[in-house]
Design a protein around this motif. Structure first.
Motif, PDB file in Angstrom:
ATOM      1  N   VAL A  73       0.841  -1.206   0.000  1.00 20.01           N
ATOM      2  CA  VAL A  73       0.000   0.000   0.000  1.00 20.01           C
ATOM      3  C   VAL A  73       0.870   1.249   0.000  1.00 20.01           C
ATOM      4  O   VAL A  73       0.647   2.191  -0.789  1.00 20.01           O
ATOM      5  CB  VAL A  73      -0.956   0.003   1.217  1.00 20.01           C
ATOM      6  N   LEU A  74       1.878   1.287   0.853  1.00 21.89           N
ATOM      7  CA  LEU A  74       2.790   2.430   0.883  1.00 21.89           C
ATOM      8  C   LEU A  74       3.536   2.570  -0.441  1.00 21.89           C
ATOM      9  O   LEU A  74       3.792   3.688  -0.912  1.00 21.89           O
ATOM     10  CB  LEU A  74       3.784   2.278   2.034  1.00 21.89           C
ATOM     11  N   PHE A  75       3.870   1.447  -1.050  1.00 21.20           N
ATOM     12  CA  PHE A  75       4.579   1.461  -2.331  1.00 21.20           C
ATOM     13  C   PHE A  75       3.748   2.170  -3.396  1.00 21.20           C
ATOM     14  O   PHE A  75       4.255   3.037  -4.119  1.00 21.20           O
ATOM     15  CB  PHE A  75       4.891   0.022  -2.749  1.00 21.20           C
TER      16      PHE A  75
ATOM     17  N   PHE B 292       3.268   7.730  -6.599  1.00 20.58           N
ATOM     18  CA  PHE B 292       2.656   8.996  -7.031  1.00 20.58           C
ATOM     19  C   PHE B 292       3.000  10.136  -6.071  1.00 20.58           C
ATOM     20  O   PHE B 292       2.264  11.131  -5.984  1.00 20.58           O
ATOM     21  CB  PHE B 292       1.143   8.818  -7.174  1.00 20.58           C
ATOM     22  N   ASP B 293       4.109   9.955  -5.357  1.00 23.81           N
ATOM     23  CA  ASP B 293       4.630  10.982  -4.451  1.00 23.81           C
ATOM     24  C   ASP B 293       3.627  11.336  -3.350  1.00 23.81           C
ATOM     25  O   ASP B 293       3.494  12.498  -2.954  1.00 23.81           O
ATOM     26  CB  ASP B 293       5.015  12.239  -5.240  1.00 23.81           C
ATOM     27  N   LEU B 294       2.935  10.317  -2.842  1.00 21.24           N
ATOM     28  CA  LEU B 294       1.929  10.512  -1.798  1.00 21.24           C
ATOM     29  C   LEU B 294       2.222   9.628  -0.586  1.00 21.24           C
ATOM     30  O   LEU B 294       1.307   9.118   0.062  1.00 21.24           O
ATOM     31  CB  LEU B 294       0.530  10.198  -2.341  1.00 21.24           C
TER      32      LEU B 294
ATOM     33  N   PHE C  79      -3.227   6.967   5.732  1.00 24.09           N
ATOM     34  CA  PHE C  79      -4.289   6.031   5.367  1.00 24.09           C
ATOM     35  C   PHE C  79      -4.127   4.704   6.108  1.00 24.09           C
ATOM     36  O   PHE C  79      -5.078   4.199   6.719  1.00 24.09           O
ATOM     37  CB  PHE C  79      -4.280   5.806   3.854  1.00 24.09           C
ATOM     38  N   VAL C  80      -2.927   4.122   6.060  1.00 23.08           N
ATOM     39  CA  VAL C  80      -2.683   2.825   6.695  1.00 23.08           C
ATOM     40  C   VAL C  80      -2.888   2.925   8.203  1.00 23.08           C
ATOM     41  O   VAL C  80      -3.531   2.066   8.820  1.00 23.08           O
ATOM     42  CB  VAL C  80      -1.266   2.321   6.372  1.00 23.08           C
TER      43      VAL C  80
ATOM     44  N   ALA D  57       9.432  10.352   0.737  1.00 25.54           N
ATOM     45  CA  ALA D  57       9.251  10.074  -0.692  1.00 25.54           C
ATOM     46  C   ALA D  57      10.262   9.027  -1.140  1.00 25.54           C
ATOM     47  O   ALA D  57      11.265   8.777  -0.466  1.00 25.54           O
ATOM     48  CB  ALA D  57       9.430  11.355  -1.509  1.00 25.54           C
ATOM     49  N   LEU D  58       9.973   8.422  -2.283  1.00 25.97           N
ATOM     50  CA  LEU D  58      10.950   7.530  -2.898  1.00 25.97           C
ATOM     51  C   LEU D  58      12.097   8.352  -3.477  1.00 25.97           C
ATOM     52  O   LEU D  58      12.063   9.578  -3.478  1.00 25.97           O
ATOM     53  CB  LEU D  58      10.280   6.710  -4.007  1.00 25.97           C
TER      54      LEU D  58
END
Length: 616
Positions: free
Chosen positions: A39-41, A46-48, A55-56, A125-126
């Motif tokens: 889910v985090l991935f 999308f940089d969110l 959310f989690v 962020a990634l």
């Protein structure tokens, strides 16, 4: 407060997952790890990522409140065997054992595994195209689960380490819980199996991906085997396999093996005598193709993201006829020779040095596992033998294929220096052997499901004692304490202290070039990690001048100013006459007399370096 939210949300999610049909409490923690990470991935793509964490966490807290209300209304709904308390013991032990001031000390942890987690933590962020990180194309799934842990608590390397440990232990529990049925048998088998990492020089003191890869692969194999007629079992397998595929690039090969086991298991569970063979084959094929397509879609989504940050690696697979050329035929010969040496060489397993026991070679280990597989098939009821034979045969063939793929990797993808030496061969292949060993052990222990409590305790005590006599002594040491120490720890403290001084001057858009004369680069990689998310030099040249000795492959005989384009500072951790001479008159005489780490600002006029002004 945030730590409380971590516990509450994790409790809510695990409780909810465990109550779903065909999952249960033993598989739930592993599915939780995979689901949260995925889910985090997708949010992070999308940089969110921050929104994904909210959310989690919110979903977990909501589910936890519902669970608490439900339990308050009907306390008997818990229905948890007392023996399950034992399952929590390894999780508690390997959290308490980690010292509060624990620090990573291994090169590869600084170069990617720890540094990538730190970048994600600091930036929410990634990796971006300009992120100061090596290997931007490596999938970040384990780092995202670590992010879930540390972002809701605080940054500490102990917390990062435990997040990894939690996932590994959850994977082992999933293997055992999918195959062994009796609660007390599950608890004993799980506790014993937690020591298996140490037979392969893995441990709970590092965040290397190899032990996580092996444990997750084992869990996916167990879930693939434990299929029934309900679609839920297929769905949780697909979730798990998607997470597995994102741990490491080579994990796609392990995913193929797991899919092979899944297909056979799903096919055998969906037999109906009133249908033709073709009709019986159709449904498992469709379900398997849907799951495989979803897994490829997950991998493609990461490839898409890597392309957007311009970090795609061009991998060219050569025509193998080139190995007939004299230069490359020598590499082929040396690599092949080293490969067979390592395969037949005793000592693949790490066994205690308390006894004079010879450690088996990889070939001998294969023979042992084949014999154990035969024993597993023979002790199981006839109704299960077909499924077991196919499952264990696929795992055996998969092991040969994985071994062959590693050999080809050393020929094609590794540098010649690494290839002819089979660098880290045992560490890489042990991921597969660990999974195979965990699965066989679970199958063997499942034969004890029907034993009475007294007999079960006796047998497990004997098995546990046998394992304790063989497991390396480092296991018992780390059960007591996992801490950092020695010269590497002291070096880490010194480089961090220097980095803290540099951070007082550097701005987010500025860069610092690091120098440590006559060094193998450990200071450089520690400094790089300490400076994150600021950018420090990532190039090879951290030692300037002619070689210090015959085997010095780290020093660069270049002019210092030629290395400094785009940098505003020079951080000299250890200087000497070679460095001062390379800088010429750019260093003033007084600044070069100081033997302690020094920071210099690069003074430029019209883009030309005029001098190095000492700041610290």
């Amino acid at each position: 407060m945030s730590t409380f939210l971590l516990f509450l949300s994790s409790f809510g999610l695990i409780s909810f997952i465990s109550q779903q049909a065909e999952i249960g409490r033993y598989k739930a923690p592993f599915i939780f790890c995979c689901s949260v990470s995925l889910v985090l991935f997708f949010f992070a793509l999308f940089d969110l990522l921050s929104l994904g964490l909210i959310f989690v966490t919110s979903l977990g807290c909501f589910l936890a409140i519902l669970q608490i209300i439900r339990t308050a209304k009907n306390p008997k709904s818990l229905n948890i065997p007392y023996s399950d308390v034992l399952i929590v013991v390894p999780f508690i032990i390997f959290y308490i054992a980690v010292a509060k001031d624990f620090k990573f000390l291994i090169w590869d942890e600084f170069s990617f595994w720890a540094s990538s987690t730190k970048i994600i933590y600091e930036t929410n962020a990634l990796f971006k195209s300009d992120s100061p990180i090596f290997l931007k194309s490596y999938p970040p799934i384990q780092q995202l689960f670590q992010y879930y842990f540390v972002k809701q608590t605080f940054w500490s390397e102990k917390n990062v380490l435990f997040a990894q440990t939690f996932w590994v232990l959850s994977s082992i529990l999933c293997v055992v819980g999918s195959i062994v049925r009796g609660p007390l048998n599950v608890s004993f088998t799980f506790i014993i199996a937690t020591s298996f990492l140490y037979f392969f020089n893995y441990s709970y003191s590092t965040i290397y991906s190899d032990q996580l890869l092996g444990a997750c692969f084992a869990a996916c194999l167990a879930l693939a085997y434990d299929q029934n007629k309900k679609i839920t079992t297929a769905v949780i397998f697909f979730i798990s396999i998607a997470a597995l595929a994102l741990i490491k690039e080579i994990a796609i090969l392990l995913a193929l093996v797991a899919f092979g086991v899944f297909y056979v298991s799903y096919f055998l569970e969906h037999q109906s005598l009133d249908k033709s063979f073709k009709a019986r084959l159709l449904y498992p094929t469709i379900v398997s193709l849907l799951g495989f397509t979803a897994t490829i879609g997950v991998l493609k989504s990461w490839s898409w993201y890597v392309a957007t940050i311009q970090a795609t690696r061009d991998v060219v697979i050569p025509n193998f006829s080139i190995f007939t050329e004299p230069a490359l035929s020598k590499r082929l010969s040396l690599t092949t020779s080293e490969f067979f040496t390592r395969v037949f060489k005793p000592g693949f397993l790490s066994i205690t040095d308390r006894w004079s026991i010879a450690s088996p070679s990889l070939v001998f280990l294969f023979i042992i596992f084949i014999l154990l597989s035969v024993a597993v098939v023979l002790i199981k009821p006839r109704i299960l033998r077909t499924k077991l034979v196919f499952t264990l045969s696929i795992i055996f063939v998969g092991a040969l294929g994985y071994l062959a793929s590693l050999f080809l990797s050393y020929l094609v993808f590794f540098t010649e220096y690494e290839g002819i030496r089979l660098a880290s061969f045992e560490r890489y292949f042990s991921s597969y052997i660990l999974a195979w060993m965990l699965l066989l052990f679970a199958f063997l222990c499942s034969a004890m499901d029907e034993l009475k409590t007294k007999s079960l305790v006796t047998v497990h005590a004997a098995v546990g004692l046998f394992i304790c006599l063989l497991v390396p002594s480092v296991f018992f040491k780390e059960v007591k304490v996992i801490e950092a120490g020695g010269e590497a720890y002291q070096l880490r403290q010194r480089t961090e202290s220097f980095a803290d001084k540099v951070k007082k001057y550097i701005q987010p858009n500025e860069k610092v070039y690091f120098i440590a004369q006559n060094s193998n680069g450990l200071e450089r990689i520690m400094f790089y990690y300490a400076m994150l998310p600021y950018t420090s030099s990532m190039s090879w040249c951290w030692s300037i001048g002619k070689k210090y000795f015959e085997g010095d492959v780290w020093s660069c005989d270049v002019n210092l100013p030629s290395l400094l384009d785009g940098y505003q500072y020079i951080a000299v951790y250890r200087g000497d006459e070679k460095l001062w001479q390379s800088g010429g008159t750019l260093f003033d005489k007084d600044s070069t007399k100081n033997g302690s780490p020094s920071l210099f600002r690069i003074i430029r006029t019209d883009g030309k370096i005029e001098s190095f002004s000492r700041l610290e």
